[in-house]
Design a protein around this motif. Structure first.
Motif, PDB file in Angstrom:
ATOM      1  N   MET A  13     -16.503  14.093   8.144  1.00  0.00           N
ATOM      2  CA  MET A  13     -16.883  12.865   7.409  1.00  0.00           C
ATOM      3  C   MET A  13     -15.672  12.359   7.189  1.00  0.00           C
ATOM      4  O   MET A  13     -14.759  12.753   6.473  1.00  0.00           O
ATOM      5  N   SER A  14     -15.609  10.881   7.399  1.00  0.00           N
ATOM      6  CA  SER A  14     -14.325  10.067   7.099  1.00  0.00           C
ATOM      7  C   SER A  14     -14.720   9.285   6.022  1.00  0.00           C
ATOM      8  O   SER A  14     -15.943   8.360   6.033  1.00  0.00           O
ATOM      9  N   ILE A  15     -13.835   9.124   5.018  1.00  0.00           N
ATOM     10  CA  ILE A  15     -14.003   8.235   3.776  1.00  0.00           C
ATOM     11  C   ILE A  15     -13.496   6.945   3.885  1.00  0.00           C
ATOM     12  O   ILE A  15     -12.125   6.968   4.330  1.00  0.00           O
ATOM     13  N   GLN A  16     -14.006   6.026   3.831  1.00  0.00           N
ATOM     14  CA  GLN A  16     -13.209   4.672   3.920  1.00  0.00           C
ATOM     15  C   GLN A  16     -12.990   4.083   2.451  1.00  0.00           C
ATOM     16  O   GLN A  16     -13.796   3.956   1.660  1.00  0.00           O
ATOM     17  N   TYR A  17     -11.611   3.821   2.407  1.00  0.00           N
ATOM     18  CA  TYR A  17     -10.993   3.233   1.044  1.00  0.00           C
ATOM     19  C   TYR A  17     -10.878   1.895   1.349  1.00  0.00           C
ATOM     20  O   TYR A  17     -10.220   1.578   2.212  1.00  0.00           O
ATOM     21  N   SER A  18     -11.019   1.108   0.139  1.00  0.00           N
ATOM     22  CA  SER A  18     -10.811  -0.341   0.365  1.00  0.00           C
ATOM     23  C   SER A  18      -9.474  -0.509  -0.665  1.00  0.00           C
ATOM     24  O   SER A  18      -9.372  -0.026  -1.500  1.00  0.00           O
ATOM     25  N   LYS A  19      -8.940  -1.605  -0.393  1.00  0.00           N
ATOM     26  CA  LYS A  19      -7.546  -1.850  -0.887  1.00  0.00           C
ATOM     27  C   LYS A  19      -7.700  -2.395  -2.375  1.00  0.00           C
ATOM     28  O   LYS A  19      -8.739  -3.110  -2.400  1.00  0.00           O
ATOM     29  N   SER A  20      -7.348  -2.024  -3.247  1.00  0.00           N
ATOM     30  CA  SER A  20      -7.435  -2.399  -4.934  1.00  0.00           C
ATOM     31  C   SER A  20      -6.957  -3.793  -4.692  1.00  0.00           C
ATOM     32  O   SER A  20      -6.140  -4.279  -4.379  1.00  0.00           O
ATOM     33  N   LYS A  21      -7.600  -4.564  -5.805  1.00  0.00           N
ATOM     34  CA  LYS A  21      -7.071  -6.016  -5.859  1.00  0.00           C
ATOM     35  C   LYS A  21      -6.320  -5.973  -6.990  1.00  0.00           C
ATOM     36  O   LYS A  21      -6.180  -5.124  -8.140  1.00  0.00           O
ATOM     37  N   THR A  22      -5.230  -6.991  -7.052  1.00  0.00           N
ATOM     38  CA  THR A  22      -4.116  -7.074  -7.875  1.00  0.00           C
ATOM     39  C   THR A  22      -5.026  -7.813  -9.379  1.00  0.00           C
ATOM     40  O   THR A  22      -5.532  -8.827  -9.077  1.00  0.00           O
ATOM     41  N   ARG A  23      -4.889  -7.115 -10.305  1.00  0.00           N
ATOM     42  CA  ARG A  23      -5.803  -7.617 -11.710  1.00  0.00           C
ATOM     43  C   ARG A  23      -4.739  -8.582 -12.210  1.00  0.00           C
ATOM     44  O   ARG A  23      -5.233  -9.674 -12.924  1.00  0.00           O
ATOM     45  N   VAL A  24      -3.691  -8.100 -12.528  1.00  0.00           N
ATOM     46  CA  VAL A  24      -2.263  -8.923 -13.317  1.00  0.00           C
ATOM     47  C   VAL A  24      -1.118  -8.481 -12.715  1.00  0.00           C
ATOM     48  O   VAL A  24      -0.898  -7.438 -12.298  1.00  0.00           O
ATOM     49  N   ILE A  25      -0.266  -9.355 -12.781  1.00  0.00           N
ATOM     50  CA  ILE A  25       1.118  -9.369 -12.341  1.00  0.00           C
ATOM     51  C   ILE A  25       2.003  -9.158 -13.585  1.00  0.00           C
ATOM     52  O   ILE A  25       2.002 -10.028 -14.339  1.00  0.00           O
ATOM     53  N   LEU A  26       2.833  -8.254 -13.599  1.00  0.00           N
ATOM     54  CA  LEU A  26       3.813  -7.901 -14.843  1.00  0.00           C
ATOM     55  C   LEU A  26       5.086  -8.044 -14.097  1.00  0.00           C
ATOM     56  O   LEU A  26       5.365  -7.262 -13.112  1.00  0.00           O
ATOM     57  N   THR A  27       5.797  -8.372 -14.901  1.00  0.00           N
ATOM     58  CA  THR A  27       7.368  -8.527 -14.532  1.00  0.00           C
ATOM     59  C   THR A  27       8.008  -7.122 -15.051  1.00  0.00           C
ATOM     60  O   THR A  27       7.412  -6.455 -16.005  1.00  0.00           O
ATOM     61  N   PRO A  28       8.924  -6.638 -14.654  1.00  0.00           N
ATOM     62  CA  PRO A  28       9.667  -5.648 -15.419  1.00  0.00           C
ATOM     63  C   PRO A  28       9.954  -5.577 -16.572  1.00  0.00           C
ATOM     64  O   PRO A  28       9.728  -4.743 -17.388  1.00  0.00           O
ATOM     65  N   GLY A  29      10.290  -6.924 -17.036  1.00  0.00           N
ATOM     66  CA  GLY A  29      10.433  -7.247 -18.511  1.00  0.00           C
ATOM     67  C   GLY A  29       9.297  -6.928 -19.304  1.00  0.00           C
ATOM     68  O   GLY A  29       9.276  -6.501 -20.273  1.00  0.00           O
ATOM     69  N   ASP A  30       8.088  -7.438 -18.770  1.00  0.00           N
ATOM     70  CA  ASP A  30       6.761  -7.173 -19.337  1.00  0.00           C
ATOM     71  C   ASP A  30       6.457  -5.664 -19.500  1.00  0.00           C
ATOM     72  O   ASP A  30       5.965  -5.307 -20.391  1.00  0.00           O
ATOM     73  N   SER A  31       6.799  -4.820 -18.311  1.00  0.00           N
ATOM     74  CA  SER A  31       6.517  -3.431 -18.493  1.00  0.00           C
ATOM     75  C   SER A  31       7.403  -2.800 -19.391  1.00  0.00           C
ATOM     76  O   SER A  31       6.938  -1.952 -20.139  1.00  0.00           O
ATOM     77  N   VAL A  32       8.567  -3.128 -19.622  1.00  0.00           N
ATOM     78  CA  VAL A  32       9.401  -2.396 -20.661  1.00  0.00           C
ATOM     79  C   VAL A  32       8.921  -2.945 -22.064  1.00  0.00           C
ATOM     80  O   VAL A  32       8.700  -1.906 -22.873  1.00  0.00           O
ATOM     81  N   ARG A  33       8.356  -4.179 -22.203  1.00  0.00           N
ATOM     82  CA  ARG A  33       7.916  -4.643 -23.709  1.00  0.00           C
ATOM     83  C   ARG A  33       6.773  -3.797 -24.125  1.00  0.00           C
ATOM     84  O   ARG A  33       6.572  -3.123 -25.015  1.00  0.00           O
ATOM     85  N   ILE A  34       5.833  -3.643 -22.886  1.00  0.00           N
ATOM     86  CA  ILE A  34       4.442  -3.140 -23.158  1.00  0.00           C
ATOM     87  C   ILE A  34       4.804  -1.537 -23.495  1.00  0.00           C
ATOM     88  O   ILE A  34       4.057  -1.063 -24.514  1.00  0.00           O
ATOM     89  N   ALA A  35       5.660  -0.953 -22.850  1.00  0.00           N
ATOM     90  CA  ALA A  35       5.670   0.544 -22.852  1.00  0.00           C
ATOM     91  C   ALA A  35       6.585   0.793 -24.148  1.00  0.00           C
ATOM     92  O   ALA A  35       6.027   1.589 -24.985  1.00  0.00           O
ATOM     93  N   ARG A  36       7.273  -0.100 -24.703  1.00  0.00           N
ATOM     94  CA  ARG A  36       7.902  -0.001 -26.055  1.00  0.00           C
ATOM     95  C   ARG A  36       7.268  -0.128 -27.110  1.00  0.00           C
ATOM     96  O   ARG A  36       6.932   0.691 -28.141  1.00  0.00           O
ATOM     97  N   GLU A  37       6.272  -1.029 -26.900  1.00  0.00           N
ATOM     98  CA  GLU A  37       5.369  -1.281 -28.071  1.00  0.00           C
ATOM     99  C   GLU A  37       4.261  -0.463 -28.181  1.00  0.00           C
ATOM    100  O   GLU A  37       3.578  -0.040 -29.238  1.00  0.00           O
ATOM    101  N   MET A  38       3.819   0.251 -26.923  1.00  0.00           N
ATOM    102  CA  MET A  38       2.841   1.401 -27.251  1.00  0.00           C
ATOM    103  C   MET A  38       3.333   2.619 -27.889  1.00  0.00           C
ATOM    104  O   MET A  38       2.569   3.256 -28.492  1.00  0.00           O
ATOM    105  N   LEU A  39       4.628   2.724 -28.025  1.00  0.00           N
ATOM    106  CA  LEU A  39       5.336   3.480 -28.645  1.00  0.00           C
ATOM    107  C   LEU A  39       5.408   3.241 -30.265  1.00  0.00           C
ATOM    108  O   LEU A  39       6.008   3.885 -30.967  1.00  0.00           O
ATOM    109  N   LEU A  40       5.266   1.886 -30.491  1.00  0.00           N
ATOM    110  CA  LEU A  40       5.428   1.367 -31.753  1.00  0.00           C
ATOM    111  C   LEU A  40       7.015   1.259 -32.031  1.00  0.00           C
ATOM    112  O   LEU A  40       7.309   1.483 -33.342  1.00  0.00           O
ATOM    113  N   TRP A  41       7.707   1.044 -31.100  1.00  0.00           N
ATOM    114  CA  TRP A  41       9.281   1.055 -31.315  1.00  0.00           C
ATOM    115  C   TRP A  41       9.485  -0.606 -31.316  1.00  0.00           C
ATOM    116  O   TRP A  41       8.997  -1.167 -30.799  1.00  0.00           O
ATOM    117  N   SER A  42      10.576  -0.550 -32.274  1.00  0.00           N
ATOM    118  CA  SER A  42      11.120  -1.868 -32.077  1.00  0.00           C
ATOM    119  C   SER A  42      12.216  -2.113 -31.122  1.00  0.00           C
ATOM    120  O   SER A  42      12.690  -0.961 -30.571  1.00  0.00           O
TER     121      SER A  42
END
Length: 75
Positions: free
Chosen positions: A1-30
């Protein structure tokens, strides 16, 4: 049996700077807290988060280690 996967859709586009800020804020760090953890000056972190300078691979590795995420999450 072969499983067919569909490509996921991009929901939101984050810049590397956004990613750093989000990860930092998740730790509640300044930006100063993160600067102490990773050894990157706070002014540089501010410039990265506001996309004034590029993150780069070496900075991404340092930040990822401090933020406890894989570097690809930030890039």
């Amino acid at each position: 049996m072969s499983i067919q996967y569909s490509k996921s859709k991009t929901r939101v586009i984050l810049t590397p700077g956004d990613s750093v800020r989000i990860a930092r804020e998740m730790l509640l760090w300044s930006q100063n807290d993160l600067a102490k953890q990773c050894g990157i000056p706070q002014s540089t972190l501010s410039a990265i988060e506001s996309n004034r300078i590029t993150l780069g691979v070496e900075r991404a590795k340092k930040l990822a280690r401090s933020l406890k995420v894989h570097p690809s999450v930030l890039l």
